[in-house]
Design a protein around this motif. Structure first.
Motif, PDB file in Angstrom:
ATOM      1  N   GLU A  42      -4.706 124.393 147.857  1.00 19.63           N
ATOM      2  CA  GLU A  42      -5.505 123.185 147.796  1.00 19.63           C
ATOM      3  C   GLU A  42      -6.235 123.020 149.115  1.00 19.63           C
ATOM      4  N   CYS A  43      -7.118 122.046 149.157  1.00 19.40           N
ATOM      5  CA  CYS A  43      -7.945 121.836 150.336  1.00 19.40           C
ATOM      6  C   CYS A  43      -8.049 120.343 150.604  1.00 19.40           C
ATOM      7  N   HIS A  44      -7.829 119.955 151.852  1.00 21.58           N
ATOM      8  CA  HIS A  44      -7.958 118.559 152.278  1.00 21.58           C
ATOM      9  C   HIS A  44      -9.016 118.522 153.374  1.00 21.58           C
ATOM     10  N   GLU A  67       0.662 118.265 155.237  1.00 20.95           N
ATOM     11  CA  GLU A  67      -0.582 118.909 154.818  1.00 20.95           C
ATOM     12  C   GLU A  67      -1.525 119.066 156.003  1.00 20.95           C
ATOM     13  N   SER A  69      -5.460 119.345 157.350  1.00 23.92           N
ATOM     14  CA  SER A  69      -6.801 118.934 156.952  1.00 23.92           C
ATOM     15  C   SER A  69      -7.832 119.779 157.674  1.00 23.92           C
ATOM     16  N   ARG A 103      -8.943 113.841 144.819  1.00 26.07           N
ATOM     17  CA  ARG A 103      -8.888 112.510 145.406  1.00 26.07           C
ATOM     18  C   ARG A 103      -9.996 112.384 146.439  1.00 26.07           C
ATOM     19  N   GLU A 107      -9.871 107.368 154.927  1.00 25.39           N
ATOM     20  CA  GLU A 107      -8.595 107.393 155.625  1.00 25.39           C
ATOM     21  C   GLU A 107      -8.817 107.300 157.126  1.00 25.39           C
ATOM     22  N   PHE A 135     -12.617 111.349 152.990  1.00 31.85           N
ATOM     23  CA  PHE A 135     -11.870 112.588 152.804  1.00 31.85           C
ATOM     24  C   PHE A 135     -11.978 113.047 151.358  1.00 31.85           C
ATOM     25  N   ARG A 137      -9.709 115.632 148.738  1.00 27.93           N
ATOM     26  CA  ARG A 137      -8.556 116.511 148.528  1.00 27.93           C
ATOM     27  C   ARG A 137      -8.632 117.048 147.104  1.00 27.93           C
ATOM     28  N   SER A 139      -7.428 120.712 144.412  1.00 25.17           N
ATOM     29  CA  SER A 139      -6.701 121.963 144.222  1.00 25.17           C
ATOM     30  C   SER A 139      -7.417 122.780 143.166  1.00 25.17           C
ATOM     31  N   GLN A 183      -2.711 110.514 155.626  1.00 30.37           N
ATOM     32  CA  GLN A 183      -3.391 110.352 154.349  1.00 30.37           C
ATOM     33  C   GLN A 183      -2.944 109.062 153.694  1.00 30.37           C
ATOM     34  N   GLU A 186      -6.509 106.584 147.844  1.00 29.60           N
ATOM     35  CA  GLU A 186      -7.956 106.538 147.891  1.00 29.60           C
ATOM     36  C   GLU A 186      -8.502 105.117 147.873  1.00 29.60           C
TER      37      GLU A 186
END
Length: 204
Positions: A42-44, A67, A69, A103, A107, A135, A137, A139, A183, A186
């Motif tokens: 996944e990517c944040h 996690e 970022s 999401r 934040e 932000f 987020r 996957s 985090q 949202e």
């Protein structure tokens, strides 16, 4: 007047879709590729402005979460995500590209150390300045712990190899900053200045 407003709203949605698709190709996809190449699922991404400066103390960095970022420095993308409507459009685009667990929101992100307080026993308490930034987020796995492949349906106009090459060519300080940031949900917005709660303070 209602018809005019509705028309303008739809025009804005169409424009936001085209704009985000461009941002997605140029800024977000290279970060996704970089995450996948490092074994992430996944990517944040935190979007900072061009003028934001992140200066973390090496001895006292912000408390790390689970996690990591990645950072995009782009005032244009920051302004785009300020509107809830644009975030809704972006989320629909990401869903159409096959991404999961999406999401988008606002934040608090730590920028620089304000001070260090010594707690009883000599344990330091670090207080950082936080700024509110958008932000994303997401996957590319179908379901955590169950998927058996990376689902890059989002890559339609470029191949994985081309994206990987693009990610490799981008300057490191503009491409990825593997830092952990706090985090929130949202719908939550953190105050401009936040520090870790004092465990010794009396309960309210």
């Amino acid at each position: 007047m209602f018809c005019t407003c509705a028309l303008m709203h739809e025009l804005s949605n169409d424009g936001a879709r085209q704009q985000f698709e461009s941002y997605l190709e140029e800024m977000v996809l290279p970060l996704m590729v970089a995450s996948a190449q490092s074994g992430e699922r996944e990517c944040h991404v935190v979007v900072l402005t061009d003028d934001d400066v992140v200066d973390w103390d090496e001895e006292y960095p912000p408390q790390m979460g689970e996690e990591y970022s990645q950072i995009i420095y782009s005032t244009k993308l920051y302004r785009f995500f300020k509107y809830i409507e644009n975030r809704d459009v972006a989320k629909s685009v990401l869903k159409e590209r096959g991404l999961k667990k999406i999401r988008l929101g606002i934040e608090g992100y730590p920028t620089y150390k304000e001070k260090v307080k010594k707690r009883p026993g000599g344990r330091p308490e670090v207080i950082y300045n936080y700024v509110q930034r958008p932000f994303i987020r997401m996957s590319w796995e179908k379901e955590e712990g169950k998927s058996r492949h990376v689902d890059f349906q989002c890559v339609k106009s470029k191949s994985i190899s081309n994206l990987a090459a693009a990610a490799a060519d981008m300057p490191h300080d503009q491409l990825v900053a593997l830092h952990a940031g706090p985090q929130v949900d949202e719908l939550d917005i953190l105050p401009n200045h936040q520090h870790h709660p004092d465990p010794d303070a009396p309960a309210l």
